[in-house]
Scaffold this motif. Structure first.
Motif, PDB file in Angstrom:
ATOM      1  N   LYS A 190       3.857  -5.014   4.833  1.00 39.88           N
ATOM      2  CA  LYS A 190       3.140  -6.281   4.684  1.00 39.88           C
ATOM      3  C   LYS A 190       1.633  -6.058   4.774  1.00 39.88           C
ATOM      4  O   LYS A 190       0.873  -6.602   3.973  1.00 39.88           O
ATOM      5  CB  LYS A 190       3.592  -7.282   5.744  1.00 39.88           C
ATOM      6  N   GLU A 191       1.215  -5.251   5.748  1.00 41.32           N
ATOM      7  CA  GLU A 191      -0.211  -4.985   5.913  1.00 41.32           C
ATOM      8  C   GLU A 191      -0.797  -4.327   4.669  1.00 41.32           C
ATOM      9  O   GLU A 191      -1.838  -4.750   4.151  1.00 41.32           O
ATOM     10  CB  GLU A 191      -0.415  -4.077   7.119  1.00 41.32           C
ATOM     11  N   ALA A 192      -0.125  -3.295   4.155  1.00 42.76           N
ATOM     12  CA  ALA A 192      -0.647  -2.563   3.009  1.00 42.76           C
ATOM     13  C   ALA A 192      -0.669  -3.442   1.761  1.00 42.76           C
ATOM     14  O   ALA A 192      -1.640  -3.425   0.988  1.00 42.76           O
ATOM     15  CB  ALA A 192       0.187  -1.313   2.766  1.00 42.76           C
ATOM     16  N   ALA A 193       0.399  -4.217   1.556  1.00 35.29           N
ATOM     17  CA  ALA A 193       0.449  -5.094   0.385  1.00 35.29           C
ATOM     18  C   ALA A 193      -0.643  -6.156   0.445  1.00 35.29           C
ATOM     19  O   ALA A 193      -1.307  -6.447  -0.564  1.00 35.29           O
ATOM     20  CB  ALA A 193       1.819  -5.742   0.289  1.00 35.29           C
ATOM     21  N   SER A 194      -0.843  -6.749   1.626  1.00 35.31           N
ATOM     22  CA  SER A 194      -1.832  -7.817   1.771  1.00 35.31           C
ATOM     23  C   SER A 194      -3.256  -7.300   1.622  1.00 35.31           C
ATOM     24  O   SER A 194      -4.067  -7.880   0.896  1.00 35.31           O
ATOM     25  CB  SER A 194      -1.665  -8.498   3.136  1.00 35.31           C
ATOM     26  N   LYS A 195      -3.563  -6.195   2.303  1.00 33.57           N
ATOM     27  CA  LYS A 195      -4.931  -5.680   2.285  1.00 33.57           C
ATOM     28  C   LYS A 195      -5.319  -5.128   0.921  1.00 33.57           C
ATOM     29  O   LYS A 195      -6.493  -5.169   0.532  1.00 33.57           O
ATOM     30  CB  LYS A 195      -5.100  -4.603   3.353  1.00 33.57           C
ATOM     31  N   SER A 196      -4.361  -4.591   0.198  1.00 38.45           N
ATOM     32  CA  SER A 196      -4.683  -3.927  -1.068  1.00 38.45           C
ATOM     33  C   SER A 196      -4.629  -4.858  -2.272  1.00 38.45           C
ATOM     34  O   SER A 196      -4.909  -4.433  -3.393  1.00 38.45           O
ATOM     35  CB  SER A 196      -3.710  -2.765  -1.302  1.00 38.45           C
ATOM     36  N   ALA A 197      -4.287  -6.131  -2.037  1.00 45.85           N
ATOM     37  CA  ALA A 197      -4.032  -7.061  -3.147  1.00 45.85           C
ATOM     38  C   ALA A 197      -5.211  -7.179  -4.113  1.00 45.85           C
ATOM     39  O   ALA A 197      -5.016  -7.364  -5.315  1.00 45.85           O
ATOM     40  CB  ALA A 197      -3.660  -8.434  -2.609  1.00 45.85           C
ATOM     41  N   GLU A 202      -7.169   3.157  -6.622  1.00 46.52           N
ATOM     42  CA  GLU A 202      -7.893   4.231  -5.947  1.00 46.52           C
ATOM     43  C   GLU A 202      -8.342   3.787  -4.556  1.00 46.52           C
ATOM     44  O   GLU A 202      -8.213   4.534  -3.574  1.00 46.52           O
ATOM     45  CB  GLU A 202      -9.102   4.659  -6.783  1.00 46.52           C
ATOM     46  N   GLN A 203      -8.869   2.572  -4.461  1.00 48.77           N
ATOM     47  CA  GLN A 203      -9.283   2.048  -3.159  1.00 48.77           C
ATOM     48  C   GLN A 203      -8.084   1.860  -2.232  1.00 48.77           C
ATOM     49  O   GLN A 203      -8.164   2.157  -1.039  1.00 48.77           O
ATOM     50  CB  GLN A 203     -10.000   0.714  -3.348  1.00 48.77           C
ATOM     51  N   ALA A 204      -6.979   1.378  -2.803  1.00 50.37           N
ATOM     52  CA  ALA A 204      -5.787   1.126  -1.989  1.00 50.37           C
ATOM     53  C   ALA A 204      -5.276   2.408  -1.350  1.00 50.37           C
ATOM     54  O   ALA A 204      -4.909   2.428  -0.165  1.00 50.37           O
ATOM     55  CB  ALA A 204      -4.696   0.486  -2.843  1.00 50.37           C
ATOM     56  N   PHE A 205      -5.241   3.491  -2.109  1.00 50.15           N
ATOM     57  CA  PHE A 205      -4.772   4.762  -1.571  1.00 50.15           C
ATOM     58  C   PHE A 205      -5.722   5.320  -0.515  1.00 50.15           C
ATOM     59  O   PHE A 205      -5.295   6.041   0.400  1.00 50.15           O
ATOM     60  CB  PHE A 205      -4.606   5.794  -2.692  1.00 50.15           C
ATOM     61  N   ALA A 206      -7.003   4.987  -0.605  1.00 48.05           N
ATOM     62  CA  ALA A 206      -8.000   5.562   0.301  1.00 48.05           C
ATOM     63  C   ALA A 206      -8.248   4.718   1.544  1.00 48.05           C
ATOM     64  O   ALA A 206      -9.010   5.123   2.425  1.00 48.05           O
ATOM     65  CB  ALA A 206      -9.317   5.754  -0.454  1.00 48.05           C
ATOM     66  N   THR A 207      -7.624   3.558   1.637  1.00 47.87           N
ATOM     67  CA  THR A 207      -7.863   2.644   2.755  1.00 47.87           C
ATOM     68  C   THR A 207      -6.977   2.987   3.944  1.00 47.87           C
ATOM     69  O   THR A 207      -5.836   3.415   3.778  1.00 47.87           O
ATOM     70  CB  THR A 207      -7.598   1.194   2.311  1.00 47.87           C
ATOM     71  N   ARG A 208      -7.507   2.774   5.149  1.00 46.35           N
ATOM     72  CA  ARG A 208      -6.727   2.989   6.373  1.00 46.35           C
ATOM     73  C   ARG A 208      -5.918   1.729   6.682  1.00 46.35           C
ATOM     74  O   ARG A 208      -6.429   0.618   6.595  1.00 46.35           O
ATOM     75  CB  ARG A 208      -7.628   3.295   7.565  1.00 46.35           C
ATOM     76  N   TYR A 209      -4.670   1.930   7.060  1.00 49.04           N
ATOM     77  CA  TYR A 209      -3.782   0.833   7.429  1.00 49.04           C
ATOM     78  C   TYR A 209      -3.237   1.115   8.832  1.00 49.04           C
ATOM     79  O   TYR A 209      -2.359   1.976   8.992  1.00 49.04           O
ATOM     80  CB  TYR A 209      -2.631   0.708   6.428  1.00 49.04           C
TER      81      TYR A 209
END
Length: 239
Positions: A190-197, A202-209
């Protein structure tokens, strides 16, 4: 929903968010007439006439019950909306902020704020345009036209529509499926899906969750594959 209700709901969401033994929340209305018809307009009118209502726009910061569910952007635990009857205004906005929505066949959704000189300020104007095609969302936002449960299902706003008599059983089935999954995996997803929406891939893969980091180093990350290899149900610890 009046001011007192917002305050009481905030306490419940605080409790849910902080208690590791609570893995899933189900939000439903009392009775069979409505999930929620939104803001208590009689209370608002009374405050307006008394001169105690400040002009309001988006969000609930500084108001009773902040942060409300519609603004708990870091809530990683799943929330299921069980919708029977009317989900109007703030009630629809609550449903839009949930992760899974199960509706009875008699459910009706609408954001009628434009007809009342108001704004769908609890995120409705933002979430509906993200969760529906643009013109479909704008058609409902600009006119306040209602939407039936089958139509909401067709558009992807609702996960399942069932007869009213089957609503409880259907929701219980979804909750059982959620609880069957590893709680840290559910929260990390849920966290990864929400934050990366709104990110590029490229940004999604590089973000800390943070929840994913917690899952990655958890006992449950070991328990899942081991239980599969041993052909037994996993015993999740949420740690």
């Amino acid at each position: 929903m009046n001011l007192r209700m917002h305050e009481e709901l905030a306490e419940i969401w605080d409790d849910f968010e902080s208690d590791d033994d609570m893995w899933v929340a189900v939000l439903s209305g009392a009775g069979d007439r409505a999930f929620s018809v939104g803001q208590d307009l009689k209370e608002l009118a009374g405050r307006e006439q008394a001169g105690t209502a400040a002009p309001s726009t988006f969000g609930s910061r500084g108001k009773p019950g902040w942060p409300r569910l519609t603004e708990r952007f870091d809530l990683a635990k799943p929330v299921v909306a069980q919708v029977r009857g009317y989900a109007l205004g703030g009630g629809f906005e609550l449903a839009l902020s949930c992760d899974i929505v199960i509706a009875s066949e008699d459910a009706t959704f609408a954001l009628p704020e434009a007809r009342l000189g108001l704004m769908a300020g609890a995120g409705g104007v933002f979430r509906l345009t993200r969760q529906l095609p643009w013109k479909t969302a704008m058609g409902h936002l600009l006119t306040g036209r209602p939407m039936t449960a089958p139509r909401a299902y067709e558009l992807g706003l609702v996960n399942e529509v069932v007869p009213a008599a089957d609503l409880d059983t259907c929701v219980e089935g979804w909750v059982a499926d959620l609880v069957r999954c590893a709680p840290l995996s559910v929260r990390a997803i849920k966290e990864a899906a929400s934050k990366s929406a709104t990110m590029t891939l490229e940004q999604a893969f590089a973000t800390r969750y943070p929840w994913e980091e917690r899952r990655m180093h958890s006992e449950d990350a070991v328990e899942g594959p081991v239980a599969f290899a041993e052909k037994r149900p996993p015993r999740w610890q949420a740690r």
